[in-house]
Each structure stands twice: as C-alpha cells, then as structure tokens.
Design a protein around this motif. Structure first.
Motif, PDB file in Angstrom:
ATOM      1  N   ASP A 232       0.805  -1.223   0.000  1.00 52.95           N
ATOM      2  CA  ASP A 232       0.000   0.000   0.000  1.00 52.95           C
ATOM      3  C   ASP A 232       0.836   1.271   0.000  1.00 52.95           C
ATOM      4  O   ASP A 232       0.389   2.319  -0.483  1.00 52.95           O
ATOM      5  CB  ASP A 232      -0.928   0.027   1.226  1.00 52.95           C
ATOM      6  CG  ASP A 232      -2.128  -0.881   1.050  1.00 52.95           C
ATOM      7  OD1 ASP A 232      -2.254  -1.476  -0.042  1.00 52.95           O
ATOM      8  OD2 ASP A 232      -2.928  -0.994   1.986  1.00 52.95           O
ATOM      9  N   GLN A 233       2.034   1.192   0.547  1.00 51.82           N
ATOM     10  CA  GLN A 233       2.871   2.386   0.643  1.00 51.82           C
ATOM     11  C   GLN A 233       3.863   2.516  -0.514  1.00 51.82           C
ATOM     12  O   GLN A 233       4.648   3.465  -0.555  1.00 51.82           O
ATOM     13  CB  GLN A 233       3.648   2.370   1.969  1.00 51.82           C
ATOM     14  CG  GLN A 233       2.767   2.253   3.205  1.00 51.82           C
ATOM     15  CD  GLN A 233       1.678   3.312   3.249  1.00 51.82           C
ATOM     16  OE1 GLN A 233       1.939   4.492   3.009  1.00 51.82           O
ATOM     17  NE2 GLN A 233       0.449   2.889   3.567  1.00 51.82           N
ATOM     18  N   SER A 234       3.827   1.582  -1.445  1.00 49.89           N
ATOM     19  CA  SER A 234       4.760   1.638  -2.576  1.00 49.89           C
ATOM     20  C   SER A 234       4.435   2.842  -3.463  1.00 49.89           C
ATOM     21  O   SER A 234       3.255   3.179  -3.669  1.00 49.89           O
ATOM     22  CB  SER A 234       4.663   0.366  -3.418  1.00 49.89           C
ATOM     23  OG  SER A 234       5.084  -0.757  -2.684  1.00 49.89           O
ATOM     24  N   PRO A 235       5.442   3.515  -4.009  1.00 49.97           N
ATOM     25  CA  PRO A 235       5.191   4.636  -4.927  1.00 49.97           C
ATOM     26  C   PRO A 235       4.447   4.147  -6.172  1.00 49.97           C
ATOM     27  O   PRO A 235       4.703   3.034  -6.658  1.00 49.97           O
ATOM     28  CB  PRO A 235       6.609   5.113  -5.296  1.00 49.97           C
ATOM     29  CG  PRO A 235       7.486   4.565  -4.234  1.00 49.97           C
ATOM     30  CD  PRO A 235       6.872   3.269  -3.800  1.00 49.97           C
ATOM     31  N   PRO A 236       3.519   4.934  -6.693  1.00 46.71           N
ATOM     32  CA  PRO A 236       2.788   4.548  -7.913  1.00 46.71           C
ATOM     33  C   PRO A 236       3.719   4.186  -9.071  1.00 46.71           C
ATOM     34  O   PRO A 236       3.426   3.281  -9.846  1.00 46.71           O
ATOM     35  CB  PRO A 236       1.958   5.795  -8.229  1.00 46.71           C
ATOM     36  CG  PRO A 236       1.776   6.467  -6.906  1.00 46.71           C
ATOM     37  CD  PRO A 236       3.049   6.224  -6.163  1.00 46.71           C
ATOM     38  N   GLU A 237       4.855   4.886  -9.152  1.00 44.90           N
ATOM     39  CA  GLU A 237       5.792   4.637 -10.244  1.00 44.90           C
ATOM     40  C   GLU A 237       6.379   3.227 -10.150  1.00 44.90           C
ATOM     41  O   GLU A 237       6.579   2.552 -11.166  1.00 44.90           O
ATOM     42  CB  GLU A 237       6.913   5.679 -10.223  1.00 44.90           C
ATOM     43  CG  GLU A 237       7.935   5.542 -11.334  1.00 44.90           C
ATOM     44  CD  GLU A 237       7.385   5.926 -12.697  1.00 44.90           C
ATOM     45  OE1 GLU A 237       8.116   5.775 -13.686  1.00 44.90           O
ATOM     46  OE2 GLU A 237       6.228   6.381 -12.777  1.00 44.90           O
ATOM     47  N   GLU A 268       6.433  -6.158   3.777  1.00 45.34           N
ATOM     48  CA  GLU A 268       7.424  -6.057   2.698  1.00 45.34           C
ATOM     49  C   GLU A 268       6.793  -6.167   1.320  1.00 45.34           C
ATOM     50  O   GLU A 268       7.384  -5.730   0.317  1.00 45.34           O
ATOM     51  CB  GLU A 268       8.483  -7.152   2.840  1.00 45.34           C
ATOM     52  CG  GLU A 268       9.426  -6.971   4.008  1.00 45.34           C
ATOM     53  CD  GLU A 268       8.748  -7.318   5.324  1.00 45.34           C
ATOM     54  OE1 GLU A 268       7.851  -8.193   5.324  1.00 45.34           O
ATOM     55  OE2 GLU A 268       9.115  -6.723   6.342  1.00 45.34           O
ATOM     56  N   GLY A 269       5.594  -6.793   1.228  1.00 40.79           N
ATOM     57  CA  GLY A 269       4.995  -6.949  -0.091  1.00 40.79           C
ATOM     58  C   GLY A 269       3.943  -8.040  -0.149  1.00 40.79           C
ATOM     59  O   GLY A 269       3.312  -8.388   0.869  1.00 40.79           O
ATOM     60  N   VAL A 270       3.777  -8.601  -1.332  1.00 39.85           N
ATOM     61  CA  VAL A 270       2.728  -9.606  -1.582  1.00 39.85           C
ATOM     62  C   VAL A 270       3.417 -10.937  -1.833  1.00 39.85           C
ATOM     63  O   VAL A 270       4.326 -11.033  -2.660  1.00 39.85           O
ATOM     64  CB  VAL A 270       1.885  -9.216  -2.819  1.00 39.85           C
ATOM     65  CG1 VAL A 270       0.772 -10.237  -3.039  1.00 39.85           C
ATOM     66  CG2 VAL A 270       1.310  -7.828  -2.664  1.00 39.85           C
ATOM     67  N   ARG A 271       2.923 -11.988  -1.158  1.00 39.55           N
ATOM     68  CA  ARG A 271       3.506 -13.309  -1.330  1.00 39.55           C
ATOM     69  C   ARG A 271       2.421 -14.279  -1.808  1.00 39.55           C
ATOM     70  O   ARG A 271       1.267 -14.225  -1.342  1.00 39.55           O
ATOM     71  CB  ARG A 271       4.093 -13.810  -0.012  1.00 39.55           C
ATOM     72  CG  ARG A 271       4.913 -15.099  -0.131  1.00 39.55           C
ATOM     73  CD  ARG A 271       5.475 -15.506   1.218  1.00 39.55           C
ATOM     74  NE  ARG A 271       6.260 -14.433   1.819  1.00 39.55           N
ATOM     75  CZ  ARG A 271       7.507 -14.156   1.485  1.00 39.55           C
ATOM     76  NH1 ARG A 271       8.119 -14.864   0.544  1.00 39.55           N
ATOM     77  NH2 ARG A 271       8.160 -13.180   2.078  1.00 39.55           N
ATOM     78  N   LEU A 272       2.800 -15.113  -2.748  1.00 39.26           N
ATOM     79  CA  LEU A 272       1.857 -16.119  -3.245  1.00 39.26           C
ATOM     80  C   LEU A 272       1.611 -17.164  -2.164  1.00 39.26           C
ATOM     81  O   LEU A 272       2.558 -17.707  -1.589  1.00 39.26           O
ATOM     82  CB  LEU A 272       2.441 -16.776  -4.510  1.00 39.26           C
ATOM     83  CG  LEU A 272       1.518 -17.740  -5.270  1.00 39.26           C
ATOM     84  CD1 LEU A 272       0.320 -16.998  -5.837  1.00 39.26           C
ATOM     85  CD2 LEU A 272       2.302 -18.417  -6.387  1.00 39.26           C
ATOM     86  N   ARG A 273       0.337 -17.428  -1.899  1.00 38.90           N
ATOM     87  CA  ARG A 273       0.007 -18.404  -0.858  1.00 38.90           C
ATOM     88  C   ARG A 273       0.062 -19.807  -1.448  1.00 38.90           C
ATOM     89  O   ARG A 273      -0.505 -20.060  -2.550  1.00 38.90           O
ATOM     90  CB  ARG A 273      -1.380 -18.122  -0.289  1.00 38.90           C
ATOM     91  CG  ARG A 273      -1.861 -19.147   0.731  1.00 38.90           C
ATOM     92  CD  ARG A 273      -3.108 -18.663   1.443  1.00 38.90           C
ATOM     93  NE  ARG A 273      -2.787 -17.593   2.387  1.00 38.90           N
ATOM     94  CZ  ARG A 273      -3.708 -16.976   3.136  1.00 38.90           C
ATOM     95  NH1 ARG A 273      -4.979 -17.320   3.019  1.00 38.90           N
ATOM     96  NH2 ARG A 273      -3.349 -16.038   3.967  1.00 38.90           N
TER      97      ARG A 273
END
Length: 277
Positions: A232-237, A268-273
């Motif tokens: 959610d906090q990652s820059p749009p770019e 840290e991010g998104v992880r595949l379950r």
C-alpha cells in the motif's frame, strides 16, 4: 463523386502518350504516364489519391500518403519557406503547414503531430492546432468502451491523447509507460466521463474485467518469483514499472486476491500463498 484528400477507385477511360485518362463523373482526369502500371487498359479500375494544385484543379497519383484528409499523423518537416513549413507525407508534392496553423514555429528536421485538412481554396494543408480540431464532449462514448488513441502531448498529469480521432482525452501519469512518444497509437478504454465534458482513458479494461485482468497479471508475476516487493505504501511509479498498472487498480486487485486466499500480505509486499494440500 470525386473525394479530395482520399483514395478513389476510378475507371481508366483511355490511355495515350500523356498517361491514363480516368473517368471522374462527366470529367476526365490525367494520371501521369510515369505512374501507370504496365499493361493498363481502358475499363480497368485503379485506386488513386486525389489532391489539388495551386489553382485548385484536381491531381491524381497512385501513391498513398501517410495521412488522408481528416487524419492525424506525426510528420517530419523537410524545409521552411516564406509561406510555411513543408512536411514529408509520402508524396512527391509535400504537405504545407502554413504559419497560421503553427502554434509554435516549426523547424526543419523536427516532427510534429498535425491533422490534414482543407484550406479555403480546397487545397490540402496541415494544421498543428490540435485543440481546434477536437470536438467537445464525449459524444456517444460510454465508460468502459474500447477506444483508439493517438498520444498528442505530455503534461504534468500524464499524456493528452486524441480519442477515436475526435475527442481529447487524458491518460494519467501512472499509466504512461516508458518508451511512449508523441504520435504513438494505442488501444485503450474510457475510464471516466467527467462532468466538464472531458474524457479520462486507461490502457486497461475497467470495472470487474479490469480488476480480473490485473489479478491475472499479479499472479503471473508472483508465479515467477513467488513474491512482489509492492504494498500500500509503494510509490505509484514502482507499481507501474513492475506491473504496468495504476496503484488504484493494484490495490483493488490485491484486495480481491487476499479475500480469495490466493496471496498473503506482509509489510514487505505480496507473497503467493501455497495451495492447501
């Protein structure tokens, strides 16, 4: 009826030393001998481009220009004279952009986005006054509708585009991928019809289809690495460069995947379950 600035299918009425005389209603127009295909005979039909000379008289050629009457095209300036700039458009006779049709003075060697139109004498000319060529309002467009776009101008908000050759639209900055340049032709969708009559566009499908498409892209990326350092906090770019989508679409897509139990969300991010066995 003869259409100036368009390709016309005309019948060969006669052939002589001057060339082929093409039937155009009650008149006959000359296609110069140097352009006649070998073996051309009366009764055949040829596709010819029709334009006008300085006096307004129609001329014919078998060459097809880069842009027909009403088309937009990015064209290179070959020279600038006292009457205006001459643009290379695929014909021996170059296309004139009068000084009055130049918002900024054109320079030799540079390319400009122009529209082919007729002046008050019936001659084909180019105008770079794109704003004046566009219709106001969205017309019959609807949100989610697929459209064709020509990238016209970069702004602080993103890129101005010409939608379906008729309307002005805006492609927001988070969707303007690297390598895009003026004159590029894109396929996209109407994302919003604004109250002020302006049109927002996107390169991705909108609504449920758009979210599902984005989810597929995210799962494909996760399938390669198992993890994406985006949240959610990652820059749009960063999201745009990694996945080619806006942050808004990313958040919707990831939220749906999380609810469906397809991914895990971490700081840290998104992880595949891993699927349950």
């Amino acid at each position: 009826m003869l259409e100036i600035g368009q390709m016309n299918s005309l019948e060969v009425a006669a052939v002589d030393e001057a060339g082929a005389w093409m039937a155009a209603g009650p008149s006959r127009l000359l296609l110069p001998r140097r352009e006649i295909p070998a073996g051309t005979r009366p009764g055949e039909r040829l596709e010819v481009f029709v334009y006008a000379d300085a006096s307004g008289a129609p001329l014919l050629t078998l060459q097809r220009p880069k842009a027909l009457l009403g088309d937009f095209a990015l064209l290179r300036v070959s020279q600038v004279t006292k009457v205006g700039a001459f643009l290379e458009w695929g014909l021996e006779k170059e296309l004139l952009a009068p000084f009055s049709e130049q918002p900024e003075r054109m320079k030799p060697g540079r390319r400009y986005l122009v529209k082919v139109c007729l002046d008050n004498t019936g001659r084909l000319v180019a105008t770079a006054r794109i704003d004046q060529c566009l219709e106001t309002g969205p017309g019959a467009l609807a949100e989610g509708e697929p459209v064709e776009m020509i990238l016209w101008q970069f702004t602080d908000l993103g890129a101005k585009v010409i939608v379906n050759g008729l309307y002005g639209g805006l492609l927001y900055k988070d969707e303007v991928r690297g390598g895009l340049k003026r004159g590029d032709r894109l396929q996209g969708f109407v994302s919003r019809l604004r109250e002020d009559g302006k049109i927002d566009v996107t390169l991705r499908k909108v609504g449920r289809e758009g979210v599902e498409e984005a989810q597929g892209a995210i799962l494909a990326a996760l399938g390669q690495k198992g993890f994406l350092p985006l949240h959610d906090q990652s820059p749009p770019e960063a999201i745009r460069l990694t996945l080619g989508m806006s942050k808004k679409v990313f958040k919707k897509a990831v939220g749906g995947l999380y609810k469906a139990g397809r991914v895990e969300l971490t700081e840290e991010g998104v992880r595949l379950r891993e699927p349950k066995r």
